[in-house]
Design a protein around this motif. Structure first.
Motif, PDB file in Angstrom:
ATOM      1  N   ARG A  88       0.770  -1.436   0.081  1.00 44.20           N
ATOM      2  CA  ARG A  88       0.002   0.079  -0.142  1.00 44.20           C
ATOM      3  C   ARG A  88       0.685   1.247   0.002  1.00 44.20           C
ATOM      4  O   ARG A  88       1.753   1.333   0.725  1.00 44.20           O
ATOM      5  N   ASN A 112       4.085   1.993  16.305  1.00 47.38           N
ATOM      6  CA  ASN A 112       3.390   2.490  15.277  1.00 47.38           C
ATOM      7  C   ASN A 112       1.923   2.005  14.965  1.00 47.38           C
ATOM      8  O   ASN A 112       1.836   1.137  14.601  1.00 47.38           O
ATOM      9  N   HIS A 137      -4.291   8.561  14.940  1.00 50.57           N
ATOM     10  CA  HIS A 137      -5.299   9.678  15.060  1.00 50.57           C
ATOM     11  C   HIS A 137      -6.747   9.421  15.341  1.00 50.57           C
ATOM     12  O   HIS A 137      -7.675  10.553  15.574  1.00 50.57           O
ATOM     13  N   HIS A 151       6.575   6.713  13.140  1.00 51.83           N
ATOM     14  CA  HIS A 151       5.955   6.671  11.723  1.00 51.83           C
ATOM     15  C   HIS A 151       6.965   6.482  10.777  1.00 51.83           C
ATOM     16  O   HIS A 151       7.786   7.412  10.729  1.00 51.83           O
ATOM     17  N   LEU A 152       6.611   5.936   9.878  1.00 53.93           N
ATOM     18  CA  LEU A 152       7.416   5.691   8.769  1.00 53.93           C
ATOM     19  C   LEU A 152       7.589   7.099   7.807  1.00 53.93           C
ATOM     20  O   LEU A 152       8.592   7.518   7.243  1.00 53.93           O
ATOM     21  N   SER A 153       6.398   7.421   7.675  1.00 54.01           N
ATOM     22  CA  SER A 153       6.074   8.734   6.844  1.00 54.01           C
ATOM     23  C   SER A 153       6.185   9.878   7.742  1.00 54.01           C
ATOM     24  O   SER A 153       5.906   9.756   9.034  1.00 54.01           O
ATOM     25  N   ARG A 167      -3.407  14.143  10.100  1.00 54.71           N
ATOM     26  CA  ARG A 167      -2.180  13.218  10.608  1.00 54.71           C
ATOM     27  C   ARG A 167      -1.477  13.924  11.467  1.00 54.71           C
ATOM     28  O   ARG A 167      -0.530  13.305  12.124  1.00 54.71           O
TER      29      ARG A 167
HETATM   30  C1  DQA Z   1       1.809   5.758   9.590  1.00 54.44           C
HETATM   31  C2  DQA Z   1       1.261   7.154   9.283  1.00 54.44           C
HETATM   32  C3  DQA Z   1      -0.624   7.099   9.508  1.00 54.44           C
HETATM   33  O1  DQA Z   1      -0.927   8.402   9.354  1.00 54.44           O
HETATM   34  C4  DQA Z   1      -0.838   6.132   8.538  1.00 54.44           C
HETATM   35  O2  DQA Z   1      -2.426   5.913   8.815  1.00 54.44           O
HETATM   36  C5  DQA Z   1      -0.257   4.806   8.541  1.00 54.44           C
HETATM   37  C6  DQA Z   1       1.074   4.719   8.839  1.00 54.44           C
HETATM   38  C7  DQA Z   1       3.149   5.765   9.214  1.00 54.44           C
HETATM   39  O3  DQA Z   1       4.012   4.916   9.555  1.00 54.44           O
HETATM   40  O4  DQA Z   1       3.554   6.640   8.522  1.00 54.44           O
HETATM   41  O5  DQA Z   1      -0.903   3.913   8.280  1.00 54.44           O
HETATM   42  O6  DQA Z   1       1.607   5.279  11.003  1.00 54.44           O
END
Ligand code: DQA
Length: 147
Positions: A17, A75, A81, A101-103, A112
């Motif tokens: 994804r 994570n 949220h 968080h990865l992103s 977010r």
């Molecule tokens: C996430 C960031 C969240 O906003 C998102 O819903 C995810 C991944 C991340 O690792 O960047 O599913 O937690």
């Protein structure tokens, strides 16, 4: 010391994804890489992994594995949220919790930018991909050794 790496909703879909945010690797591919790095650097520390798409299962895992000497790197995915239940659980834990968080969640949609559990953690790492996990583990070991 055991560090529990806890993943919430949709993180079983890593590598599939939205690769532009979360990279091309699945959780199953990253776990041995993290474990190999850990064994080289921190042979006395154990990593345990957990992932669930069900909020209550994440709560159960956190509550059932709460030991003051251990730590959680969490994570929560989108639960970050939305989940008062996970935030309440984190607020009640004795073990240290670091959010990862990865992103770069602060550079994405406005919804977010908020985390319901952040207030009960010792910090947040966001936007560094899997490097953030290594930094998070290092930080939790440092905090553990200092106390
Ligand atoms: C996430 C960031 C969240 O906003 C998102 O819903 C995810 C991944 C991340 O690792 O960047 O599913 O937690």
């Amino acid at each position: 010391m055991i560090i529990h790496i806890v993943h919430g909703v949709n993180l079983d879909r890593l590598g599939v994804r939205q690769n532009e945010f979360y990279g091309n690797h699945s959780l199953e591919e990253r776990i041995p890489i993290l474990k190999g790095w850990l064994n080289k650097n921190w042979p006395n520390v154990e990593l345990r992994f957990f992932q669930s798409n069900l909020e209550g299962e994440v709560v159960n895992y956190l509550n059932d594995n709460d030991k003051p000497k251990n730590a959680f790197l969490v994570n929560p995915g989108a639960f970050t949220h939305s989940s008062v239940a996970i935030a309440d659980s984190v607020a009640g834990l004795k073990a240290k919790v670091l959010e990862v968080h990865l992103s770069h969640t602060y550079a994405r949609e406005a919804y977010r930018r908020g985390s319901l559990l952040a207030a009960f953690t010792c910090g947040t790492i966001s936007g560094l991909g899997w490097e953030g996990y290594r930094l998070g583990i290092d930080a939790l070991i440092g905090l553990h050794d200092r106390n």
